[in-house]
Design a protein around this motif. Structure first.
Motif, PDB file in Angstrom:
ATOM      1  N   UNK A   1       0.820  -1.212   0.000  1.00 53.85           N
ATOM      2  CA  UNK A   1       0.000   0.000   0.000  1.00 53.85           C
ATOM      3  C   UNK A   1       0.856   1.264   0.000  1.00 53.85           C
ATOM      4  N   UNK A   2       2.159   1.081  -0.080  1.00 55.77           N
ATOM      5  CA  UNK A   2       3.090   2.202  -0.160  1.00 55.77           C
ATOM      6  C   UNK A   2       3.840   2.119  -1.488  1.00 55.77           C
ATOM      7  N   UNK A   3       4.414   3.246  -1.850  1.00 60.94           N
ATOM      8  CA  UNK A   3       5.214   3.262  -3.073  1.00 60.94           C
ATOM      9  C   UNK A   3       6.337   4.282  -2.885  1.00 60.94           C
ATOM     10  N   UNK A   4       7.432   4.084  -3.594  1.00 62.68           N
ATOM     11  CA  UNK A   4       8.514   5.060  -3.518  1.00 62.68           C
ATOM     12  C   UNK A   4       8.722   5.673  -4.896  1.00 62.68           C
ATOM     13  N   UNK A   5       9.235   6.875  -4.870  1.00 68.79           N
ATOM     14  CA  UNK A   5       9.467   7.619  -6.114  1.00 68.79           C
ATOM     15  C   UNK A   5      10.827   8.294  -6.009  1.00 68.79           C
ATOM     16  N   UNK A   6      11.584   8.242  -7.099  1.00 71.15           N
ATOM     17  CA  UNK A   6      12.923   8.817  -7.097  1.00 71.15           C
ATOM     18  C   UNK A   6      12.915  10.184  -7.776  1.00 71.15           C
ATOM     19  N   UNK A   7      13.214  11.195  -7.013  1.00 72.56           N
ATOM     20  CA  UNK A   7      13.350  12.567  -7.527  1.00 72.56           C
ATOM     21  C   UNK A   7      12.093  13.111  -8.209  1.00 72.56           C
TER      22      UNK A   7
ATOM     23  N   UNK B   1       7.991   0.035  -7.236  1.00 70.27           N
ATOM     24  CA  UNK B   1       7.296  -0.856  -6.307  1.00 70.27           C
ATOM     25  C   UNK B   1       8.161  -2.068  -6.000  1.00 70.27           C
ATOM     26  N   UNK B   2       9.073  -2.374  -6.924  1.00 69.56           N
ATOM     27  CA  UNK B   2       9.924  -3.552  -6.752  1.00 69.56           C
ATOM     28  C   UNK B   2      11.124  -3.259  -5.854  1.00 69.56           C
ATOM     29  N   UNK B   3      11.410  -1.995  -5.614  1.00 68.59           N
ATOM     30  CA  UNK B   3      12.534  -1.577  -4.764  1.00 68.59           C
ATOM     31  C   UNK B   3      13.885  -1.992  -5.330  1.00 68.59           C
ATOM     32  N   UNK B   4      13.936  -2.213  -6.657  1.00 69.56           N
ATOM     33  CA  UNK B   4      15.196  -2.587  -7.295  1.00 69.56           C
ATOM     34  C   UNK B   4      16.034  -1.374  -7.661  1.00 69.56           C
ATOM     35  N   UNK B   5      15.477  -0.188  -7.512  1.00 68.73           N
ATOM     36  CA  UNK B   5      16.166   1.010  -7.977  1.00 68.73           C
ATOM     37  C   UNK B   5      17.406   1.328  -7.167  1.00 68.73           C
ATOM     38  N   UNK B   6      18.202   2.212  -7.750  1.00 68.41           N
ATOM     39  CA  UNK B   6      19.458   2.614  -7.127  1.00 68.41           C
ATOM     40  C   UNK B   6      19.492   4.131  -6.994  1.00 68.41           C
ATOM     41  N   UNK B   7      19.981   4.620  -5.880  1.00 68.58           N
ATOM     42  CA  UNK B   7      20.086   6.074  -5.679  1.00 68.58           C
ATOM     43  C   UNK B   7      21.554   6.497  -5.654  1.00 68.58           C
ATOM     44  N   UNK B   8      21.735   7.789  -5.954  1.00 68.27           N
ATOM     45  CA  UNK B   8      23.086   8.356  -5.926  1.00 68.27           C
ATOM     46  C   UNK B   8      23.082   9.620  -5.085  1.00 68.27           C
TER      47      UNK B   8
ATOM     48  N   UNK C   1      16.632  12.504  -4.134  1.00 69.50           N
ATOM     49  CA  UNK C   1      15.531  12.587  -3.165  1.00 69.50           C
ATOM     50  C   UNK C   1      14.646  11.366  -3.361  1.00 69.50           C
ATOM     51  N   UNK C   2      14.400  10.646  -2.293  1.00 66.53           N
ATOM     52  CA  UNK C   2      13.522   9.480  -2.357  1.00 66.53           C
ATOM     53  C   UNK C   2      12.223   9.819  -1.633  1.00 66.53           C
ATOM     54  N   UNK C   3      11.115   9.729  -2.369  1.00 63.51           N
ATOM     55  CA  UNK C   3       9.806  10.034  -1.794  1.00 63.51           C
ATOM     56  C   UNK C   3       9.143   8.727  -1.375  1.00 63.51           C
ATOM     57  N   UNK C   4       8.602   8.694  -0.191  1.00 64.37           N
ATOM     58  CA  UNK C   4       7.869   7.510   0.274  1.00 64.37           C
ATOM     59  C   UNK C   4       6.437   7.950   0.550  1.00 64.37           C
TER      60      UNK C   4
END
Lengths: 91, 594
Positions: free
Chosen positions: A58-64, A70-77, A81-84
C-alpha cells in the motif's frame, strides 16, 4: 553519499517529520537498503509501512519526483531525493 | 422465471406533470447485463430515449438507480446512482452518493426510480410502497439542502429518507448537486434537472426487502471485508482523508494551479490536512453503512459563528490552488458555501479559475475577479448560487462561458465535453490525460482510475505510449463494475483479486453463478452503453480531446510535463481499438437494443 528522504501521507504520520537526510557509504545505494535504514530508525515505519524486509503493497517510492518503484530494485546516488508515499490516489 | 435475490425486478416511472405512475418489469437478462447503479440507469435512459431531449426540459428523464448490494451487510454498499443526460455536457451523466436514501429507496420495492415531466409548482415527490404523490414544497424553496432536509425530517415519519437540492439546483446551475445527509451526487448537474422539474426533494420509505441467496456466506464475506477495510489499504483515507493527496500531488507537479497553468502551488502547506489537523478541531464521519470513514470535517468560524466544513481533496484543489487562494479559512468557507448552494466544487472552482484568467487577460470585464483573492472567490460562489450578475454566466460552466466570450478562450477553459477537470494535471499524468479525453461524462477521475497507472512503475507518467491504453481500459472497467454493484472505490485496494471477489459478492446475493470473465464482459457492456447514449445524443470524435493549451505548452513549472495533439490522438485511437470500437470511437456493434 547523502540522500534526502521525503515522507507523505501515512509514512509522514508514522515517522513524524516531512523529510530527513541519510548518509551512506559508496557511490550508490539501493532503495531496499534505504528503506531498511528508515525502518531501523523508525519502528512505527517498520510496523505500519513495511511488510518484513520490503515496503508493504500500500506504499510506493518515487525517485526525484520521476520514476516510481514498487519492486525496490532502484538505485540512488548522492543528492537524490527518495519520496515515500501512500499508494492510492483518488478523491 | 423467479425474481433473483437482491432485486425487485421492477422500476417505477413517475411523470410529475400528471402524477401518473407506471411499474416496469426488468428482465433477469437485463439485470445481469447492467447489474444496477450506473449500468442500469444508463440502459433505462436509452430505453426512454433520453438522449433526444434538452436535459432541463419536461420531457427529460432522470433515474435514481439502486443495486443488488444495497441493504446488504457489505460495507459501503448503501449507495445509489443518479443518471441522466447532463445539462452541463449534453452527454451521459452518472453521479453517485451514499446514504440511507439508497436503502429506503430500494425498500419502496423498486430497483430504480425514473422521473420525468415538470410539476406545476415546487414539490416534494413522496414515494413509498403503495403510494406516490406530490406535496407542496413552497416552504422549502430557497433553503439550502441541509435546511430543507432538516424541515423534512420534522415533517415526515422517521423512516423516510430524502434527496434534496439546494438553491443552485433551483436556479438551474448546470453543475448543481443532489444532496443526501450532507453527501452529494455531485458532478454533471443532476440537481438542476430536479430543479427544472420543480422537485425540491424526493422522500422515500418502504419495507420491501430483497432476499440474499446465501446469507451465511454473505455475512462471513461482509465481516471479512469490513475487517480488511480497517487495514492499511484505507489507512490514508481514515487518518487524513482524500486531502492527503494535496502535498503528494504538489511535490510531483501534478496539482493543478492557477487554472492549470502550473502543477504546484507555493502556499500549499497551509491548506494540507496535516496543517489543518494542527490548527483546527476536526471530526470524522462515515457514509451510511461504511466502515472506512474518510470524511473529515473541520471547524470554521463564519461571521463569528462556529460551524463546520467537509473537506475532500477535490474541494481543496479546486477552491484553493486552482484559484490561487491559500487562506485556509477562505477555502473552508468556500467549500461550505458550495455545500450550502448545492454546487459541484470541481466545476465551481474550475469555472471561477477560468473566469479569473479571462479577467486577467482582458477577455472578461470583471476587474475584481483576481487569482489569489479569497473575497472574490466567495463573492463569485454567492453570485453563482443566486444566479445573479456574473453568476448567470458562470452558472453555465467554463465551456459555455468560453463560447460566449469567444477569442479562442476555449483553448484554456479547463473542461472536456463541458465537464471541468478534476485535480489531476493531465500533462504530468498522461494515462489520466487519456482517461479524461475519452471519459463518457467528460473529464472524470471517478469513471477512469488511470492515475493509478501513472503512479506505478509500469509507465513513465510524463511520456505516455499507446500500450497504456489497455491499462486505462482496465481501470475504467473496474470503475464501471464498482459504480453498478455499487461499492465505494476506496475499497478497491482492499481486494486481492478484484473481479473474482466482486463476482463472488454478486453471486452470494443473487444466486447467480457468474465468473470473473462474465463481470469483465458486463463492464464492457456498460461502457458501451454509455458510449451508445453519447453517440445518440450527438457525440463526435472531436470531443475526445483536452483543452488546446494542454496540447501546445508544457507546465510552467515542469517542462518535462508536456503533451502534444499527435500523442493524445494516438492514445485515443489505441484506446478505441482496445475497446473493440473503430479507430474514431464508434461502436462496431451494440448490445443495448438501440
Amino acid at each position: 553519499m547523502k540522500i534526502k528522504i521525503e515522507y507523505f501521507g501515512i509514512p509522514r504520520q508514522r515517522v513524524g517529520v516531512a523529510s530527513e537526510s541519510y548518509e551512506f557509504d559508496g557511490e550508490e545505494t539501493g532503495i531496499h537498503d534505504i528503506l531498511r535504514a528508515v525502518a531501523d530508525k523508525h519502528p512505527a515505519f517498520q510496523q505500519h509501512c513495511m511488510d518484513g524486509e520490503t515496503i508493504n503493497k500500500h506504499m510506493v517510492v518515487n525517485l526525484n519526483g520521476n520514476q516510481f518503484f514498487q519492486s525496490q530494485d532502484g538505485v540512488t546516488r548522492d543528492g537524490d531525493a527518495l519520496l515515500i508515499l501512500s499508494m492510492d490516489a483518488g478523491g | 422465471m423467479s425474481t433473483p435475490n437482491g432485486y425487485h425486478q421492477q422500476y417505477l416511472e413517475v411523470d410529475v406533470t400528471t402524477g401518473n405512475t407506471k411499474y416496469h418489469r426488468l428482465s433477469t437478462k437485463l439485470l445481469k447485463q447492467t447489474i444496477g447503479g450506473s449500468g442500469l440507469g444508463t440502459q433505462l435512459l436509452i430505453d426512454h430515449q433520453a438522449w433526444k431531449y434538452d436535459p432541463l426540459s419536461a420531457e427529460a428523464s432522470i433515474v435514481f438507480a439502486f443495486s443488488p448490494l444495497v441493504g446488504s451487510p457489505l460495507t459501503t454498499s448503501a449507495k445509489f446512482a443518479v443518471v441522466s443526460r447532463s445539462p452541463l455536457t449534453g452527454r451521459i451523466n452518472d453521479s453517485l452518493a451514499s446514504s440511507t436514501f439508497a436503502i429506503a429507496g430500494k425498500r419502496t420495492g423498486n430497483d430504480a426510480l425514473l422521473i420525468k415531466g415538470r410539476a406545476a409548482s415546487p414539490s416534494v415527490l413522496v414515494i413509498n410502497e403503495d403510494k406516490v404523490e406530490l406535496q407542496p414544497a413552497d416552504q422549502l424553496w430557497g433553503l439550502s439542502a441541509e435546511e430543507a432536509e432538516e424541515k423534512l425530517r420534522k415533517q415526515f415519519a422517521k423512516d423516510y429518507s430524502f434527496a434534496v437540492i439546494g438553491p443552485g439546483g433551483e436556479q438551474l446551475v448546470r453543475y448543481a448537486t443532489i444532496s443526501h445527509s450532507g453527501r452529494h451526487a455531485g458532478r454533471g448537474g443532476s440537481g438542476a434537472i430536479l430543479g427544472s422539474k420543480n422537485i425540491k426533494a424526493l422522500a422515500v420509505r418502504g419495507k420491501k426487502r430483497t432476499g440474499w441467496h446465501n446469507t451465511e456466506a454473505l455475512i462471513a464475506q461482509a465481516r471479512d471485508l469490513s475487517k480488511r477495510s480497517f487495514g492499511p489499504a484505507t489507512e490514508k483515507y481514515r487518518e487524513l482523508g482524500t486531502a492527503a493527496n494535496l502535498l503528494v500531488f504538489n511535490r510531483l507537479n501534478c496539482l493543478p494551479t492557477r487554472n492549470f497553468q502550473r502543477g504546484s502551488f507555493e502556499n500549499v502547506v497551509q491548506l494540507s490536512p496535516e496543517a489543518m489537523n494542527v490548527a483546527r478541531d476536526k471530526m470524522k464521519t462515515s457514509c451510511a453503512a461504511c466502515t472506512i470513514g474518510c470524511t473529515h470535517v473541520y471547524s470554521v468560524a463564519v461571521d463569528g459563528k462556529a460551524s463546520r466544513a467537509r473537506i475532500e481533496y477535490e474541494n481543496l484543489f479546486a477552491l484553493g490552488p486552482l484559484c490561487e487562494v491559500s487562506d485556509q479559512q477562505t477555502v473552508l468557507q468556500a467549500s461550505q458555501l458550495c455545500d450550502y448552494y448545492g454546487l459541484d466544487t470541481i466545476s465551481t472552482g474550475g469555472t471561477i479559475a477560468f473566469a479569473m484568467e479571462c479577467a486577467e487577460k482582458g477577455f472578461l470585464d470583471e476587474p475584481w475577479l483576481n487569482f489569489g483573492d479569497g473575497d472574490a472567490l466567495l463573492k463569485a460562489i454567492h453570485l453563482i448560487g443566486q444566479n445573479k450578475g456574473l453568476g448567470k454566466k458562470l452558472a453555465k460552466g467554463s465551456r459555455a462561458l468560453a463560447n460566449e466570450l469567444g477569442k479562442n478562450t476555449i483553448a484554456f477553459a479547463p473542461q472536456v465535453k463541458g465537464l471541468e477537470l478534476p485535480g489531476y494535471e493531465p500533462r504530468a499524468l498522461q494515462t489520466m490525460a487519456l482517461g479524461f479525453a475519452v471519459g463518457s461524462r467528460g473529464a472524470d477521475h471517478n469513471r477512469s482510475g488511470a492515475y493509478e497507472v501513472d503512479f506505478s512503475e509500469d509507465v513513465d507518467r510524463r511520456n505516455a505510449g499507446t500500450s497504456q491504453a489497455r491499462l486505462a481500459v482496465e481501470t475504467e472497467d473496474k470503475a464501471a463494475i464498482m459504480d453498478s454493484l455499487i461499492l465505494c472505490k476506496f475499497l478497491r485496494g482492499v481486494f486481492e483479486d478484484y473481479f473474482a471477489e466482486c463476482v463472488l459478492l454478486l453471486n452470494l446475493i443473487t444466486g447467480w453463478t457468474l465468473e470473473s470473465k462474465d463481470l469483465i464482459a458486463t463492464a464492457k457492456t456498460i461502457v458501451d452503453a454509455k458510449k451508445q447514449f453519447n453517440i445518440l445524443s450527438g457525440w463526435s470524435p472531436e470531443e475526445d480531446t483536452l483543452p488546446e493549451r494542454m496540447l501546445t505548452s508544457a507546465l510552467e513549472d515542469d517542462e518535462q510535463a508536456s503533451l502534444n495533439r499527435e500523442t493524445l490522438e494516438a492514445l485515443v485511437k489505441a484506446y478505441n481499438l482496445e475497446r473493440g470500437w473503430d479507430e474514431a470511437g464508434f461502436l462496431q456493434t451494440t448490445s443495448t437494443g438501440v
